[in-house]
Write a protein that holds these residues in place. Sequence first.
Motif, PDB file in Angstrom:
ATOM      1  N   GLY A 259       0.601  -1.208  -0.045  1.00 34.45           N
ATOM      2  CA  GLY A 259       0.049  -0.020   0.085  1.00 34.45           C
ATOM      3  C   GLY A 259       0.801   1.381   0.153  1.00 34.45           C
ATOM      4  N   LEU A 260       2.074   1.236  -0.472  1.00 32.88           N
ATOM      5  CA  LEU A 260       2.908   2.311  -0.500  1.00 32.88           C
ATOM      6  C   LEU A 260       2.772   3.273  -1.953  1.00 32.88           C
ATOM      7  N   GLU A 261       2.995   4.659  -1.567  1.00 37.04           N
ATOM      8  CA  GLU A 261       2.928   5.252  -3.008  1.00 37.04           C
ATOM      9  C   GLU A 261       4.023   5.196  -3.673  1.00 37.04           C
ATOM     10  N   ARG A 262       4.143   5.334  -4.932  1.00 37.17           N
ATOM     11  CA  ARG A 262       5.207   5.000  -5.973  1.00 37.17           C
ATOM     12  C   ARG A 262       6.445   5.753  -5.552  1.00 37.17           C
ATOM     13  N   GLY A 263       6.283   6.887  -5.010  1.00 40.24           N
ATOM     14  CA  GLY A 263       7.416   7.628  -4.575  1.00 40.24           C
ATOM     15  C   GLY A 263       8.197   6.929  -3.370  1.00 40.24           C
ATOM     16  N   ALA A 264       7.335   6.669  -2.224  1.00 38.62           N
ATOM     17  CA  ALA A 264       7.975   5.716  -1.233  1.00 38.62           C
ATOM     18  C   ALA A 264       8.476   4.273  -1.677  1.00 38.62           C
ATOM     19  N   ALA A 265       7.848   3.646  -2.423  1.00 43.20           N
ATOM     20  CA  ALA A 265       8.442   2.350  -3.014  1.00 43.20           C
ATOM     21  C   ALA A 265       9.931   2.506  -3.807  1.00 43.20           C
ATOM     22  N   GLY A 266       9.882   3.631  -4.366  1.00 45.63           N
ATOM     23  CA  GLY A 266      10.917   3.867  -5.225  1.00 45.63           C
ATOM     24  C   GLY A 266      12.272   4.205  -3.998  1.00 45.63           C
ATOM     25  N   GLY A 267      11.680   5.080  -3.010  1.00 46.63           N
ATOM     26  CA  GLY A 267      12.783   5.137  -2.228  1.00 46.63           C
ATOM     27  C   GLY A 267      13.407   3.879  -1.445  1.00 46.63           C
ATOM     28  N   LEU A 268      12.383   3.034  -1.208  1.00 46.24           N
ATOM     29  CA  LEU A 268      12.970   1.520  -0.579  1.00 46.24           C
ATOM     30  C   LEU A 268      13.773   0.856  -1.694  1.00 46.24           C
ATOM     31  N   LEU A 269      13.384   1.050  -2.988  1.00 50.79           N
ATOM     32  CA  LEU A 269      14.281   0.465  -4.106  1.00 50.79           C
ATOM     33  C   LEU A 269      15.719   0.775  -3.875  1.00 50.79           C
ATOM     34  N   THR A 270      15.801   2.243  -3.826  1.00 49.89           N
ATOM     35  CA  THR A 270      16.852   3.213  -3.896  1.00 49.89           C
ATOM     36  C   THR A 270      17.691   2.648  -2.783  1.00 49.89           C
TER      37      THR A 270
END
Length: 433
Positions: A259-270
């Motif tokens: 349920g994360l926003e794409r920005g937050a998900a991208g931050g975790l991938l980073t």
Amino acid sequence: MSAPSGTVAGDPPGGRRAALVWGVGVAVYFVAVIFRTSLGVAGLDAAERFDVGASALSAFSILQLLVYAGMQIPVGLMVDRLGTKRVLTYGVVLFTVGQLGFALSPSYGTALAARALLGCGDAMTFISLLRLGTRWFPARRGPLIAQIAALFGMAGNLVSTIVLSRLLDGVGWTNAFAGSALAGVLVLVLLLVFLKDHPEGFEPPPPSGAGGRFVRRQISASWAEPGTRLGMWVHFTTQFPAMVFLLLWGMPFLVEAQGLERGAAGGLLTLVVVSNMAVGLAYGQIIARHHTARAPLALGTVAATAALWAAVLLWPGDHAPMGLLVALCLVLGACGPASMIGFDFARPANPQERQGTASGIVNMGGFTASMTTLLAVGVLLDATGDDYRIAFASVFVLQALGVAQILRLRARTVRRERERLVASRVEAVHVPA
């Protein structure tokens, strides 16, 4: 003339010239990883563009990895026979054309073909880079050089995660992927102008034999070494959890299941990528100084990865807490550096003329596991109505298989290394004047 301190006779000297030449090879690998992982941030866009489900979407990465894994031994043989520069040149041309083709693909079928071409070119980069390092740097630098190479690969992943995702949002699919293909043209020019296979005075002996007999001898001799097989299983067991997460399924898992926003998900991938870069430097230094730390580091990474995945998947409720997801991503960052330990088992087990073939066998391990898991997750998601807990449980099956093989081969490899060390000392003592 005596060898420099810290090296052995016949070792290349390293130095600035070596760093420049090797840096060109690193630049090629950096771009290859950007292209390889570009689908990781474009998975949802690809599903919409080509109107496909989870299984068809996973086919992009599976086909790319199938080509990559299948090419590893042939590429190793090519590097041993043709040299690094020629093989890297072929690779750059192929992965650049593949990335451009993916940008312009009007249909799912042509996009699949483009990813296959990209995978073929990508397959020629890392083994060539490892061989370039052994030709230009002293053997004692091997573990650190390999980890630094992987670090730059993860930097490419970081560029893909941050830059390409913004390009997709800003300029759209075609412009983003076609524009990134220009990086392939740039590294091709650098490669043709600056790269050399080896320093002057360190020319390798010409390959003995040719054709089928040469291929069979190279493969059988490399496979006969327990260190090669242990290296392959270490690579198999450690690499794939992070590869699957970054290459395709991390973004959908974090957005749709957590349920994360794409920005937050991208931050975790980073965060996975940044963790990988930090851990890679640490692992390289530790192994260069303490050779016996190889297996404990690899097995410890597997145990930590399994524990964090279990905690996330078994967490009660719909979503795991952010702190647990951060911990998972930090541990996934150690998977890439741990996979490089596989090469540290194969490298001392094989002479220079087999380094490419042995590295190809090792590198095939992790990508075979990644391909298998990508397929398993996609099929299980379709079969269970997007139940990510069941789909990602497939990770544990491959980890258990790999750990069993590591434990089986570990003692045999250590024994062979000790025998080889004793033999080299005896030979050094009895060298005639």
